[in-house]
Design a protein around this motif. Structure first.
Motif, PDB file in Angstrom:
ATOM      1  N   UNK A 182     -29.580  58.895 -44.103  1.00 31.72           N
ATOM      2  CA  UNK A 182     -28.733  59.933 -43.573  1.00 31.72           C
ATOM      3  C   UNK A 182     -29.320  60.489 -42.272  1.00 31.72           C
ATOM      4  N   UNK A 183     -30.610  60.703 -42.263  1.00 33.65           N
ATOM      5  CA  UNK A 183     -31.245  61.216 -41.045  1.00 33.65           C
ATOM      6  C   UNK A 183     -31.122  60.225 -39.893  1.00 33.65           C
ATOM      7  N   UNK A 184     -31.263  58.944 -40.213  1.00 32.30           N
ATOM      8  CA  UNK A 184     -31.141  57.926 -39.181  1.00 32.30           C
ATOM      9  C   UNK A 184     -29.748  57.930 -38.571  1.00 32.30           C
ATOM     10  N   UNK A 185     -28.724  58.083 -39.398  1.00 30.41           N
ATOM     11  CA  UNK A 185     -27.351  58.093 -38.867  1.00 30.41           C
ATOM     12  C   UNK A 185     -27.104  59.311 -37.984  1.00 30.41           C
ATOM     13  N   UNK A 186     -27.684  60.459 -38.324  1.00 28.50           N
ATOM     14  CA  UNK A 186     -27.530  61.658 -37.490  1.00 28.50           C
ATOM     15  C   UNK A 186     -28.225  61.450 -36.147  1.00 28.50           C
ATOM     16  N   UNK A 187     -29.443  60.919 -36.180  1.00 28.99           N
ATOM     17  CA  UNK A 187     -30.164  60.671 -34.928  1.00 28.99           C
ATOM     18  C   UNK A 187     -29.434  59.638 -34.079  1.00 28.99           C
ATOM     19  N   UNK A 188     -28.928  58.599 -34.692  1.00 33.05           N
ATOM     20  CA  UNK A 188     -28.174  57.578 -33.970  1.00 33.05           C
ATOM     21  C   UNK A 188     -26.915  58.170 -33.338  1.00 33.05           C
ATOM     22  N   UNK A 189     -26.218  59.023 -34.064  1.00 29.98           N
ATOM     23  CA  UNK A 189     -25.019  59.665 -33.531  1.00 29.98           C
ATOM     24  C   UNK A 189     -25.355  60.563 -32.344  1.00 29.98           C
ATOM     25  N   UNK A 190     -26.445  61.306 -32.430  1.00 29.63           N
ATOM     26  CA  UNK A 190     -26.856  62.172 -31.315  1.00 29.63           C
ATOM     27  C   UNK A 190     -27.206  61.346 -30.085  1.00 29.63           C
ATOM     28  N   UNK A 191     -27.878  60.226 -30.281  1.00 34.94           N
ATOM     29  CA  UNK A 191     -28.233  59.359 -29.152  1.00 34.94           C
ATOM     30  C   UNK A 191     -26.981  58.780 -28.492  1.00 34.94           C
ATOM     31  N   UNK A 192     -26.023  58.337 -29.286  1.00 35.52           N
ATOM     32  CA  UNK A 192     -24.788  57.780 -28.735  1.00 35.52           C
ATOM     33  C   UNK A 192     -24.002  58.852 -27.981  1.00 35.52           C
ATOM     34  N   UNK A 193     -23.919  60.056 -28.534  1.00 41.84           N
ATOM     35  CA  UNK A 193     -23.207  61.148 -27.858  1.00 41.84           C
ATOM     36  C   UNK A 193     -23.883  61.479 -26.538  1.00 41.84           C
ATOM     37  N   UNK A 194     -25.208  61.554 -26.537  1.00 46.30           N
ATOM     38  CA  UNK A 194     -25.928  61.851 -25.298  1.00 46.30           C
ATOM     39  C   UNK A 194     -25.727  60.754 -24.262  1.00 46.30           C
ATOM     40  N   UNK A 195     -25.733  59.501 -24.705  1.00 48.92           N
ATOM     41  CA  UNK A 195     -25.502  58.385 -23.784  1.00 48.92           C
ATOM     42  C   UNK A 195     -24.101  58.467 -23.167  1.00 48.92           C
TER      43      UNK A 195
END
Length: 81
Positions: free
Chosen positions: A1-14
């Motif tokens: 779950x934490x990995x998916x949140x971090x991945x989502x934040x990275x994609x949004x920032x990109x």
């Protein structure tokens, strides 16, 4: 779950950074007595805002569903000795 949140934040920032790199070019349209008005070309769909909204709603729903199913499964399959 934490990995998916971090991945989502990275994609949004990109996506935010990618949208900043595109320049808005004014379009000249003539109205009235030769006066020009400027309208910027702006995309109607902003992917970073859409993903942020989906993440705010979707991640809690997925988390609550996982916890409910997990505890429901462990409670019903307990072995009493």
């Amino acid at each position: 779950m934490n990995f998916s949140v971090v991945l989502l934040v990275v994609v949004i920032d990109y996506l935010k950074e990618a949208s900043r790199e595109t320049k808005i070019v004014p379009v000249r349209t003539f109205m009235g007595k030769g006066k020009a008005s400027h309208r910027p070309l702006v995309s109607m769909f902003n992917a970073s805002i859409f993903l942020n909204t989906c993440g705010r709603v979707g991640i809690p729903i997925v988390y609550f569903t996982f916890v409910s199913v997990y505890f429901g499964y462990t409670i019903t399959n307990r072995k009493v000795t």
